[in-house]
Design an enzyme around this catalytic site. Structure first.
Site, PDB file in Angstrom:
ATOM      1  N   THR A 155       0.818  -1.216   0.000  1.00 57.95           N
ATOM      2  CA  THR A 155       0.000   0.000   0.000  1.00 57.95           C
ATOM      3  C   THR A 155       0.846   1.257   0.000  1.00 57.95           C
ATOM      4  O   THR A 155       0.502   2.252  -0.645  1.00 57.95           O
ATOM      5  CB  THR A 155      -0.943  -0.005   1.219  1.00 57.95           C
TER       6      THR A 155
ATOM      7  N   THR B  29       1.200  -4.087   4.443  1.00 55.80           N
ATOM      8  CA  THR B  29       0.940  -4.425   5.846  1.00 55.80           C
ATOM      9  C   THR B  29       0.221  -5.761   6.026  1.00 55.80           C
ATOM     10  O   THR B  29       0.193  -6.298   7.138  1.00 55.80           O
ATOM     11  CB  THR B  29       0.103  -3.321   6.531  1.00 55.80           C
ATOM     12  N   ASP B  30      -0.348  -6.308   4.940  1.00 55.86           N
ATOM     13  CA  ASP B  30      -1.098  -7.563   5.077  1.00 55.86           C
ATOM     14  C   ASP B  30      -0.272  -8.666   5.727  1.00 55.86           C
ATOM     15  O   ASP B  30      -0.804  -9.492   6.477  1.00 55.86           O
ATOM     16  CB  ASP B  30      -1.572  -8.053   3.710  1.00 55.86           C
TER      17      ASP B  30
END
Length: 330
Positions: free
Chosen positions: A9, A86-87
């Site tokens: 992201t 960040t997943d």
């Protein structure tokens, strides 16, 4: 300081099709950070991957770990920052931590709001990560994760909310510290040893399953599992409990491949001797399962994968989990 960009992201922008995709280079990310030049830190950038966090795999991270080792060993940089989605940060950062044996700091960061949104957090997180990696308190702390002005240990940090900017928390022990007026302030440090493995021993690509036990579970996901995996992690109820009906299947699985028993709650330690009924933690450990301790199921899977990939035997695996799970006697 070396900055490795993996995508995510933090590096996403519109592709004209109604969604954002990883498109920005590591150099573009660094150039967009206000105040970075004022830190006086010399930055080297490398576009290592441009992938969503969900698409990163073990091969990507072990290649990155090897490149980090090489860069740190060369003496050309004093620390490393990794930007990514960040997943998977709670998993990727721990994999890097397991293979990080140098004293120099490695800091992982990302963003919850992409650069096209008002209040995008990527620049602030990247600045905080560089400030942390450049600070004299950062060495010998293992891999750190820095977001929202908080400093977390890779072995503890978890993503706890799908969209919140303060999603990253460390349920077991809390953050190690905070960024205050541009300066990292560590309030506590890891007191236990952490297992570290030699990346040069990497020889296989094991498959490690993660099976979450749920109400009324009949063991369907365990059927034939030993024929398809090299190891497994069981995310059990509470302190390490499963339905009595699936105990024989778990015992059979543990007789063929390493099986780690973790708590699906995500906080606190699995126990060893408190409960004694069939399917309790005591019963399962006596049947050959391995105690995860304070490691949550995701991190237990990362450690088991790394141990299998580097050829560790059962005795060394038990020792590594006792150390990482913080229940070793010494």
């Amino acid at each position: 300081m070396a900055v490795f960009g993996l995508g995510g992201t933090i590096a996403m922008t519109s592709d004209g099709g109604g969604g954002v995709v990883p498109a920005l280079s590591a150099a573009q990310l660094v150039d967009a950070v206000p105040g970075l030049a004022e830190t006086g830190v010399d930055i080297e950038v490398e576009d290592f991957r441009r992938l969503p966090g969900a698409s990163l795999g073990f091969a990507d991270l072990t290649e990155l770990a090897a490149e980090i080792d090489k860069r740190l060993a060369s003496g050309t940089v004093d620390g490393v920052v990794v930007t990514q989605g960040t997943d998977t940060i709670e998993e990727t950062s721990y994999l890097l931590d397991v293979f990080h044996t140098a004293s120099q700091p490695v800091v992982v960061t990302g963003a919850m709001r992409n650069p096209t949104l008002a209040g995008a957090d990527g620049p602030a997180n990247l600045l905080a990560a560089v400030q942390t990696a450049a600070h004299p308190t950062a060495p010998d702390q293992g891999v750190l994760v820095v977001l929202a002005d908080e400093i977390h240990a890779a072995s503890r940090v978890r993503k706890t909310h799908a969209t919140s900017g303060s999603t990253f928390c460390s349920p077991n022990g809390g953050p190690l510290g905070y960024i205050v007026e541009g300066t990292p302030r560590l309030l506590n440090q890891l007191t236990s040893r952490r297992p570290t493995l030699d990346l040069t021993n990497l020889s296989t690509e094991p498959r490690v399953a993660l099976v979450t036990v749920s109400l009324g579970d009949d063991g369907l996901l365990l059927d034939g599992l030993a024929d398809r995996v090299d190891g497994a992690v069981i995310a059990a109820f509470g302190v390490g409990h499963v339905p009595q009906r699936i105990v024989p299947a778990l015992e059979e699985l543990a007789s063929r491949v390493p099986v780690v028993l973790a708590s699906r709650t995500g906080a606190g330690s699995g126990l060893a001797t408190t409960y004694g009924f069939p399917g309790s933690e005591k019963d399962l450990l006596e049947r050959g399962l391995i105690r995860a301790g304070f490691l949550d199921p995701l991190k237990a899977r990362i450690l088991l994968w790394a141990l299998l990939a580097t050829g560790y035997d059962r005795a060394a695996t038990l020792e590594a989990f006792a150390t990482a799970g913080v229940y070793a006697d010494s």
